[in-house]
Design an enzyme around this catalytic site. Structure first.
Site, PDB file in Angstrom:
ATOM      1  N   HIS A 237      48.729  -0.717  66.307  1.00 35.99           N
ATOM      2  CA  HIS A 237      49.082  -1.224  67.626  1.00 35.99           C
ATOM      3  C   HIS A 237      47.797  -1.578  68.351  1.00 35.99           C
ATOM      4  O   HIS A 237      46.856  -0.782  68.392  1.00 35.99           O
ATOM      5  CB  HIS A 237      49.876  -0.184  68.419  1.00 35.99           C
ATOM      6  CG  HIS A 237      50.595  -0.780  69.581  1.00 35.99           C
ATOM      7  ND1 HIS A 237      49.944  -1.201  70.727  1.00 35.99           N
ATOM      8  CD2 HIS A 237      51.915  -1.066  69.787  1.00 35.99           C
ATOM      9  CE1 HIS A 237      50.818  -1.711  71.568  1.00 35.99           C
ATOM     10  NE2 HIS A 237      52.022  -1.632  71.025  1.00 35.99           N
ATOM     11  N   ARG A 283      50.780  -8.869  66.340  1.00 36.40           N
ATOM     12  CA  ARG A 283      49.970  -7.654  66.459  1.00 36.40           C
ATOM     13  C   ARG A 283      48.785  -7.601  65.503  1.00 36.40           C
ATOM     14  O   ARG A 283      47.721  -7.097  65.852  1.00 36.40           O
ATOM     15  CB  ARG A 283      50.852  -6.424  66.246  1.00 36.40           C
ATOM     16  CG  ARG A 283      51.759  -6.134  67.415  1.00 36.40           C
ATOM     17  CD  ARG A 283      52.618  -4.924  67.152  1.00 36.40           C
ATOM     18  NE  ARG A 283      53.454  -4.617  68.305  1.00 36.40           N
ATOM     19  CZ  ARG A 283      54.354  -3.669  68.332  1.00 36.40           C
ATOM     20  NH1 ARG A 283      54.564  -2.926  67.260  1.00 36.40           N
ATOM     21  NH2 ARG A 283      55.069  -3.446  69.414  1.00 36.40           N
ATOM     22  N   HIS A 344      50.114   2.587  63.893  1.00 39.09           N
ATOM     23  CA  HIS A 344      51.352   2.547  64.674  1.00 39.09           C
ATOM     24  C   HIS A 344      52.625   2.503  63.839  1.00 39.09           C
ATOM     25  O   HIS A 344      53.557   3.254  64.087  1.00 39.09           O
ATOM     26  CB  HIS A 344      51.307   1.325  65.589  1.00 39.09           C
ATOM     27  CG  HIS A 344      52.523   1.146  66.452  1.00 39.09           C
ATOM     28  ND1 HIS A 344      52.991   2.137  67.297  1.00 39.09           N
ATOM     29  CD2 HIS A 344      53.367   0.099  66.607  1.00 39.09           C
ATOM     30  CE1 HIS A 344      54.070   1.700  67.938  1.00 39.09           C
ATOM     31  NE2 HIS A 344      54.328   0.476  67.524  1.00 39.09           N
TER      32      HIS A 344
END
Length: 531
Positions: A237, A283, A344
């Protein structure tokens, strides 16, 4: 002590709870969770759940956004199926009591990186907590669901393991489970076993995952002989709060979706240098951009700036993030938020079919523990809760059909045998190896990799695994030892898959193999234990 049920569910996030609620209408459910039932990645999910629910959006657009984010190796049939079944998942959640945020009479939709439209339903900025609240309440109220908190699964029990021979078609019979509070190992026998144990962020030194995310389901399935897929694709993340006293607090992608800009320490915006979508890029691109900016400029973090938005809007839209930042002396209505990437989401996992069944019969896997083909090389924001909900329904339907059509002849189920194992007075061995695994995974197998770094990581893993196996068989099991054994197994699977993929695609970026190789590597990586 033996516990028998029709369904054994390991995990208590949206995946496990949704399955349990539906399966309980057709048999008894034993739900095992290794901490309090609410302690899951779902509970920490801020952003929301993506599904097409407005006239301005289409299934085709959601499918295309997912395919683009997935870097060319999503399974398109799976993507379309998940997207088109999304509205039913939302309907189920609302029926179970989930209260999504509304704007007037309609549900408020937000946008996150990689999405071409506003399609993400949310409950303020604590969507996961609201989903968990509603589902836990429904599960606790169901008389056919028995909850076993503070129980950690040690290993799956299969027919092959019981009969001590290799079978052409293996079948899962349940699991051995440690009662953490008493230290007793209990035998859970079930006709259907579901892994919904979440991800593996704790394999890395820095993660925004809860402490329970130690890859238990992937490790157990691998040891039982299930196929594991695409473990090289660990999503980092981009924006976790950077503060010496903050414990990996995630700053939702929705903050950028509502206009926040990533800046260097001097205030310079930089994402336009990396992608046409700038701060709304997928991301993997944003995480690598931040990593590069930090290394290029020698900074410990970058900054997320939403101060140009109205203060009342910020505090109303992101009350939890605003309050948490304020506790650390950061007023996000006036101050830029210091952020860094952190491990993440695991895009790979236990390979399953369209019904969430693994290649071990009667063993299902859903949620982050599973590889369905939806995410490809990089997960599109807010698709994970959607995937968990869709596959919970599919697993439930198939499992119920399996129960009705199959004849079960349960072999003598073995009780746990600790042999000559003794209590250990050397827990420092566990803590030392735990820290070492997580540190070298971050340094060698993180956002940017190389062949030499992967080789170094594998050498260390092999040595540590030898120590762990010796320790495991000589001493009575504890939850710490079980989790260490699992994160080391998962670490090796990640490195093994990363070494297979000789290209840089999606989340797997290797400086020795720059660029995408569609000729040789537009496909998945598989690994299976050889017995």
């Amino acid at each position: 002590m033996k516990v028998s049920s029709d369904f054994l569910v390991i995990g208590s996030g949206i995946a496990g709870l949704s399955f349990a609620l539906q399966a309980a209408a057709h048999g008894s459910v034993a739900l095992v969770t290794k901490r309090d039932i609410t302690e899951s990645a779902t509970n920490y999910a801020q952003g929301g759940i993506a599904t097409v629910s407005s006239e301005e959006d289409t299934f085709d657009a959601h499918v295309q956004d997912t395919l683009v984010a997935g870097a060319g190796i999503c399974h398109e049939d799976v993507v379309r199926m998940v997207v088109e079944e999304g509205p039913q998942v939302i309907a189920n959640l609302i029926e179970w009591g989930v209260q999504f945020t509304k704007s007037g009479e309609v549900y408020d939709l937000t946008r996150e990186g990689g999405h071409s439209a506003r399609r993400i339903l949310h409950a303020e900025d604590i969507t996961g907590r609201e989903i968990e609240r509603a589902l836990v309440a429904a599960v606790r109220a169901h008389e056919d669901i028995t909850i076993y908190e503070n129980h950690i699964a040690i290993d799956l029990v299969t027919e092959s393991k019981v009969l001590k021979k290799k079978l052409e078609v293996n079948r899962c019979l349940g699991a051995h489970v440690l009662d953490i509070q008493t230290g007793a190992v209990r035998t859970f026998a079930s006709r259907i076993t579901l892994l919904a144990s979440g991800g593996a962020g704790k394999v890395y030194l820095y993660t925004c995952n809860p402490d329970v995310a130690t890859g238990d389901g992937v490790a157990m399935a691998y040891r039982a002989g299930a196929t594991i897929c695409n473990m090289e694709f660990m999503q980092f993340h981009p924006t976790t709060l950077y503060h010496p006293h903050a414990r990996s607090f995630l700053i939702s992608e929705a903050v950028r979706g509502e206009g926040a800009i990533l800046r260097r320490r001097d205030g310079t915006a930089f994402m336009e240098n990396y992608h046409p979508l700038k701060d709304l890029a997928p991301r993997d691109i944003v995480a690598r951009a931040i990593d590069n900016e930090m290394k290029t400029h020698g900074d410990d973090c970058v900054y997320l700036d939403i101060t140009h938005r109205d203060a009342d809007y910020i505090t109303g839209r992101f009350p939890n993030i605003y309050q948490t930042c304020l506790e650390y002396g950061i007023d996000m209505t006036r101050d830029m938020i210091p952020v860094v990437p952190a491990a993440h989401y695991l895009c790979g996992g236990v390979a399953v079919d369209g019904n969430a069944e693994t290649d071990i019969k009667h063993l299902y896997a859903i949620g982050e523990v599973a590889f369905t083909g939806l995410h490809g090389g990089n997960r599109l924001a807010s698709n994970s809760l959607l995937e968990a909900g869709v596959y919970a329904g599919r697993a439930y339907e198939h499992a119920v059909k399996t129960l009705k059509e199959s004849e079960f002849s349960e072999p003598t189920f073995p009780e746990w045998d600790c042999g000559t194992a003794t209590n250990s007075d050397e827990m420092v061995v566990v803590s030392q190896n735990w820290d070492e695994v997580r540190r070298f995974m971050w340094n060698y197998v993180g956002i940017v990799r190389s062949d030499k770094r992967l080789e170094r990581a594998m050498r260390r893993i092999d040595l540590i695994q030898e120590e762990i196996e010796e320790y495991y068989w000589n001493f009575i099991v504890t939850s710490d030892l079980i989790e260490l054994r699992n994160i080391t197994t998962v670490a090796k699977l990640i490195v093994s898959c990363a070494q297979m993929r000789k290209e840089s695609r999606g989340l797997n970026y290797n400086i020795d193999h720059p660029g995408v190789d569609d000729v040789n590597w537009k496909r998945d990586t598989f690994i299976k234990k050889q017995f």
